[in-house]
Design a protein around this motif. Structure first.
Motif, mmCIF file in Angstrom:
data_model
loop_
_atom_site.group_PDB
_atom_site.id
_atom_site.type_symbol
_atom_site.label_atom_id
_atom_site.label_comp_id
_atom_site.label_asym_id
_atom_site.label_seq_id
_atom_site.Cartn_x
_atom_site.Cartn_y
_atom_site.Cartn_z
ATOM 1 N N CYS A 133 60.683 37.321 63.308
ATOM 2 C CA CYS A 133 61.413 38.427 62.689
ATOM 3 C C CYS A 133 62.345 39.153 63.650
ATOM 4 O O CYS A 133 63.218 39.893 63.206
ATOM 5 N N LEU B 297 55.672 36.826 60.546
ATOM 6 C CA LEU B 297 56.499 37.708 61.377
ATOM 7 C C LEU B 297 56.930 37.087 62.713
ATOM 8 O O LEU B 297 57.676 37.718 63.461
ATOM 9 N N TRP C 212 62.299 41.371 58.034
ATOM 10 C CA TRP C 212 63.017 40.708 59.135
ATOM 11 C C TRP C 212 64.328 41.435 59.440
ATOM 12 O O TRP C 212 64.659 41.688 60.587
ATOM 13 N N THR C 213 65.063 41.766 58.376
ATOM 14 C CA THR C 213 66.375 42.402 58.558
ATOM 15 C C THR C 213 66.253 43.741 59.280
ATOM 16 O O THR C 213 66.992 44.022 60.221
ATOM 17 N N ASN D 189 62.004 39.754 53.038
ATOM 18 C CA ASN D 189 63.213 39.461 53.805
ATOM 19 C C ASN D 189 63.692 40.695 54.563
ATOM 20 O O ASN D 189 64.148 40.607 55.708
ATOM 21 N N ASN E 203 64.139 44.799 61.300
ATOM 22 C CA ASN E 203 63.640 44.710 62.678
ATOM 23 C C ASN E 203 64.570 43.924 63.596
ATOM 24 O O ASN E 203 64.183 43.582 64.713
ATOM 25 N N SER E 204 65.788 43.650 63.136
ATOM 26 C CA SER E 204 66.736 42.856 63.914
ATOM 27 C C SER E 204 67.669 43.776 64.693
ATOM 28 O O SER E 204 68.776 44.076 64.247
#
Length: 266
Positions: free
Chosen positions: A227, A224, A68-69, A65, A71-72
């Motif tokens: 993401c 991904l 994703w976080t 998780n 790379n936001s």
């Protein structure tokens, strides 16, 4: 089997182990009842199960998780985000804007292609090392053939601000001693001690974590795909909430044009 025979056998018939909807009865999802067996999963767990057919531990899910976080980035100058913002300033829909942003994230120097190449390199590298090839020789061969090693170096800055946070998380989670994570940093050591001076970036570290969790390159790629989307949405919303067409406009004089000169239309 001929092509025609395959087409005829597939007419109104699809053989699959992935799932099916039995109207007014149930939904089968990779052999499980979606609402009974999988109904308690959160969305990320179900997403990973849909890709891999495997269940992951809470510790693994927390790290996945975080990929994703971390790379936001709600930064509108980044290409995928810029496309989403352009959709907003053009008054397109959110679905079209985010879909287009996801599409352009399959780029050569950022996003999905480097991710695939990073995990592919680590998988191939470990196999060659297990066969007895020295790491320095392997790296030189890779650079000679491909001119780069994906997951090392960065276009704008030397170091990646995401690395310390991901390292802190995997150390706390006990996932920092996997063979591929160790290999990823061994590769960085050789690149820094040699003439290349390349630091590891988030693509190599995340690929190594995924390889230690037995992801295949295709599974990792599919995981991904979305993401960047949490960073795209604020860019779309921001641009859609401002006057139409004012997202990073360029005056004509700033464009270097080398085509047909100005001419009169009759």
């Amino acid at each position: 089997m001929s092509g025609l025979k395959r087409l005829l056998e597939s007419e109104d018939n699809w053989v699959t182990r992935m799932g099916a909807w039995f109207a007014s009865e149930r939904v089968v999802f990779r052999g499980q009842d979606l609402h009974v067996d999988l109904g308690d999963l959160d969305w990320m767990e179900l997403y990973l199960y849909s890709i891999t057919g495997r269940r992951f531990t809470p510790t693994q899910l927390k790290v996945l998780n975080a990929m994703w976080t971390y790379n936001s980035y709600p930064e509108p100058r980044l290409w995928a985000n810029r496309v989403a913002a352009l959709a907003g300033t053009a008054r397109s829909t959110g679905a079209l804007g985010i879909s287009a942003g996801v599409g352009v994230s399959e780029a050569s120097i950022y996003g999905r292609r480097p991710d695939i190449r990073a995990i592919d390199f680590l998988l191939r590298a470990k196999q060659k090392l297990d066969e007895g090839m020295p790491l320095q020789v392997l790296i030189k061969q890779e650079l000679k053939k491909y001119r780069r090693i994906y997951g090392y170096g960065r276009p704008i800055t030397r170091e990646d601000e995401r690395i310390p946070h991901m390292l802190k998380l995997i150390r706390r989670s006990g996932l920092d001693q996997g063979p591929y994570v160790r290999l990823a940093f061994e590769v960085e050591r050789v690149l820094l001690e040699g003439r290349w001076r390349l630091h590891i970036n988030i693509a190599a570290l995340c690929a190594a974590i995924a390889a230690d969790m037995d992801f295949t390159p295709q599974e990792y790629y599919l995981f991904l795909i979305f993401c960047f989307t949490a960073g795209m949405l604020p860019c779309f919303i921001d641009a859609a909430g401002k006057p139409e067409g004012i997202f990073f406009p360029l005056r004509c004089t700033r464009i270097t044009y080398t085509g047909v000169p100005q001419r009169r239309w009759e």
